[in-house]
Scaffold this active site. Structure first.
Site, mmCIF file in Angstrom:
data_model
loop_
_atom_site.group_PDB
_atom_site.id
_atom_site.type_symbol
_atom_site.label_atom_id
_atom_site.label_comp_id
_atom_site.label_asym_id
_atom_site.label_seq_id
_atom_site.Cartn_x
_atom_site.Cartn_y
_atom_site.Cartn_z
ATOM 1 N N SER A 97 33.008 20.154 -2.401
ATOM 2 C CA SER A 97 31.687 19.788 -2.124
ATOM 3 C C SER A 97 31.621 19.683 -0.728
ATOM 4 C CB SER A 97 31.436 18.211 -2.780
ATOM 5 O OG SER A 97 30.284 17.578 -2.324
ATOM 6 N N LYS A 136 23.912 27.880 -6.776
ATOM 7 C CA LYS A 136 24.223 26.781 -7.888
ATOM 8 C C LYS A 136 23.190 26.002 -8.170
ATOM 9 C CE LYS A 136 27.023 22.956 -8.944
ATOM 10 N NZ LYS A 136 26.096 21.568 -8.531
ATOM 11 N N THR A 178 24.027 25.259 -3.089
ATOM 12 C CA THR A 178 23.061 24.502 -4.102
ATOM 13 C C THR A 178 21.690 24.437 -3.838
ATOM 14 O OG1 THR A 178 25.068 23.203 -4.359
ATOM 15 C CG2 THR A 178 22.823 22.034 -5.001
ATOM 16 N N TYR A 199 24.868 22.573 0.800
ATOM 17 C CA TYR A 199 23.354 22.102 1.149
ATOM 18 C C TYR A 199 23.082 22.797 2.548
ATOM 19 C CZ TYR A 199 23.877 18.885 -2.638
ATOM 20 O OH TYR A 199 24.292 18.093 -4.015
ATOM 21 N N HIS A 233 22.873 20.236 -12.336
ATOM 22 C CA HIS A 233 23.487 19.286 -11.455
ATOM 23 C C HIS A 233 24.048 18.177 -12.020
ATOM 24 C CE1 HIS A 233 23.291 18.557 -6.627
ATOM 25 N NE2 HIS A 233 24.051 17.539 -7.269
HETATM 26 C C1 FMN Z 1 29.595 12.280 -8.754
HETATM 27 C C2 FMN Z 1 29.065 13.679 -8.437
HETATM 28 C C3 FMN Z 1 28.693 14.202 -7.380
HETATM 29 C C4 FMN Z 1 28.297 15.507 -7.173
HETATM 30 N N1 FMN Z 1 28.194 16.051 -6.072
HETATM 31 C C5 FMN Z 1 27.693 17.234 -5.959
HETATM 32 C C6 FMN Z 1 27.685 18.031 -4.580
HETATM 33 O O1 FMN Z 1 28.072 17.432 -3.544
HETATM 34 N N2 FMN Z 1 27.144 19.099 -4.645
HETATM 35 C C7 FMN Z 1 26.622 19.897 -5.848
HETATM 36 O O2 FMN Z 1 26.297 21.066 -5.720
HETATM 37 N N3 FMN Z 1 26.745 19.309 -6.955
HETATM 38 C C8 FMN Z 1 27.214 17.977 -6.944
HETATM 39 N N4 FMN Z 1 27.335 17.549 -8.295
HETATM 40 C C9 FMN Z 1 26.812 18.252 -9.463
HETATM 41 C C10 FMN Z 1 28.389 19.152 -9.892
HETATM 42 O O3 FMN Z 1 28.566 20.272 -9.339
HETATM 43 C C11 FMN Z 1 27.992 19.700 -11.490
HETATM 44 O O4 FMN Z 1 26.720 20.526 -11.488
HETATM 45 C C12 FMN Z 1 27.924 18.558 -12.600
HETATM 46 O O5 FMN Z 1 28.594 17.454 -12.135
HETATM 47 C C13 FMN Z 1 28.351 19.183 -13.921
HETATM 48 O O6 FMN Z 1 28.180 18.457 -14.908
HETATM 49 P P1 FMN Z 1 29.465 17.516 -15.696
HETATM 50 O O7 FMN Z 1 29.569 16.529 -14.533
HETATM 51 O O8 FMN Z 1 28.594 17.154 -16.872
HETATM 52 O O9 FMN Z 1 30.511 18.551 -15.804
HETATM 53 C C14 FMN Z 1 27.810 16.183 -8.537
HETATM 54 C C15 FMN Z 1 28.119 15.715 -9.705
HETATM 55 C C16 FMN Z 1 28.472 14.490 -9.923
HETATM 56 C C17 FMN Z 1 28.837 13.873 -11.097
HETATM 57 O O1 173 Z 2 24.774 16.017 -5.194
HETATM 58 C C1 173 Z 2 25.136 15.088 -5.963
HETATM 59 O O2 173 Z 2 24.955 14.839 -6.894
HETATM 60 C C2 173 Z 2 25.669 13.750 -5.167
HETATM 61 O O3 173 Z 2 25.548 12.737 -5.784
HETATM 62 C C3 173 Z 2 25.581 13.832 -3.615
HETATM 63 C C4 173 Z 2 25.866 12.474 -3.196
HETATM 64 C C5 173 Z 2 26.002 12.397 -1.743
HETATM 65 C C6 173 Z 2 26.084 13.497 -0.921
HETATM 66 C C7 173 Z 2 25.985 14.734 -1.520
HETATM 67 C C8 173 Z 2 25.885 14.881 -2.749
#
Ligand code: FMN
Ligand code: 173
Length: 347
Positions: A104, A218, A152, A126, A242
């Site tokens: 991430s 994504k 994303t 991002y 997401h």
């Molecule tokens: C705590 C958390 C933080 C996330 N942060 C990002 C992120 O920084 N960038 C991003 O593209 N997706 C982020 N996601 C989305 C995940 O990449 C992914 O699409 C999603 O968690 C998949 O679903 P699942 O948690 O049910 O496996 C985040 C998801 C969670 C739960």
């Molecule tokens: O993308 C996300 O879902 C996410 O939780 C997050 C939080 C802080 C910074 C970047 C993404």
């Protein structure tokens, strides 16, 4: 712990409530968050028998990179909030399991330290309003050995997560920071992630102009966007809502997948994430045309429970479950899985 739900339950007792909520939560009424896991209850498998499944081969190749199984680690923010091992621990587990970590942009350890584990990693981006900074970041991750850029596209604005608002969870605690947002790289103060509501398809031309890395989009759910991505020469897409954290009431990845696969054919690989908790969930996605899947929260729960070892355990549980599910479906390799194995109920 014998399954991912066991690991999730164990993690709930180990994290501060506000941190647990940040990881577990979704946007608004969390309808899409719930739907992501519930959706899999509507798929039933129609197994084949007497097909001599022998030793199953779970390997797949995505973007020319060979994976020991069709499960990648989805990008999730703030791994050191789950465990001191942080993203480096997650990277060690991914390397041991022979799969790819999508790091991430909100990682709490520097990309160079992650790369030093030897893991194959892709970097989630991002695109920032400050394009010059975005370019410096892309060059930094490319120099560190990144295998693809995962852009994303489902977050022109940030989803509204009521758990975080209620808990007053707005930022990382002191001592933790988004280490890849330091500018100058490695030494400066970390920037805050900026959201870019003006982002449009032209950004792909700009990205192509600054990097030769494969580009993955994504957060695609609409088949017309998947077609546009293919026409623009995007290298892969991830069908995703997401994790239910952006548009509440969005369709689930698994439900959106067949129309997307149908629309793009084999012009580009289609990955999917959201709610994958069982080997049979992975199998369903592969049978419906995904090249691979990604898991988000289960990795965070594994990390919270036992650091790198916990993540390793989560990945091995999924591998073992997928292997058994393939055997029970009469498939000795991923390519043997097709939509004939899947039936949809209750719609
Ligand atoms: C705590 C958390 C933080 C996330 N942060 C990002 C992120 O920084 N960038 C991003 O593209 N997706 C982020 N996601 C989305 C995940 O990449 C992914 O699409 C999603 O968690 C998949 O679903 P699942 O948690 O049910 O496996 C985040 C998801 C969670 C739960
Ligand atoms: O993308 C996300 O879902 C996410 O939780 C997050 C939080 C802080 C910074 C970047 C993404």
């Amino acid at each position: 712990m014998f399954s991912l739900p066991d690991v999730a339950a164990a993690a709930a007792g180990r994290l501060a409530a506000a941190h647990y909520d940040f990881f577990a939560g979704g946007a608004d009424d969390e309808r899409t968050l719930r739907a992501n896991t519930d959706a899999f209850d509507r798929y039933r498998l129609r197994p084949r028998v007497l097909r001599g499944v022998g030793e199953r081969d779970l390997t797949v190749t995505v973007l020319g990179q060979s994976l020991s199984m069709p499960v990648l680690i989805a990008p999730t923010a703030f791994h050191r909030l789950a465990h001191p091992d942080g993203e480096v621990g997650t990277a060690r587990a991914a390397a041991a399991a022979g799969t790819v970590l999508v790091l991430s942009m909100a990682a709490t350890q520097p990309v160079e330290q992650v790369a030093a584990t030897g893991v194959r990693f892709w970097f989630q981006l991002y695109v920032q309003p400050d394009r010059a900074f975005t370019e410096r970041l892309v060059r930094r991750v490319a120099a560190a050995g990144c295998g693809a850029l995962v852009v994303t596209v489902d977050s022109p604005v940030f989803g509204r997560r009521r758990r975080d608002l209620r808990n007053g969870f707005l930022d990382l605690p002191a001592g933790l920071a988004c280490e890849n947002l330091r500018d100058p790289a490695g030494s400066g103060p970390p920037r805050a992630i900026g959201w870019e509501p003006g982002l449009n398809w032209d950004v792909l031309d700009w990205l192509r102009g600054i990097t030769s890395l494969p580009i993955v989009l994504k957060g695609i759910l609409h088949p017309a966007d998947a077609v546009r991505a293919a026409e623009r020469g995007v290298d892969a897409i991830i069908v995703s809502n997401h994790g239910g954290r952006q548009l509440d009431a969005a369709v689930t990845g698994i439900d959106a997948l067949p129309a997307v696969v149908d629309a793009v054919g084999d012009r580009l690989p289609v990955l999917v994430d959201g709610g994958i908790r069982r080997g049979t969930d992975v199998l369903t996605a592969l049978a419906l045309g995904a090249s691979a899947v990604a898991v988000g929260r289960p990795v965070l729960w594994g990390l919270a429970v036992a650091g790198a070892d916990g993540v390793r355990q989560v990945l091995e549980l999924l591998r073992d479950e997928l292997d058994r599910a393939m055997a029970l479906c009469g498939a000795d390799r991923v390519a043997a899985l097709g939509p004939d194995l899947v039936e949809t109920v209750g719609r």
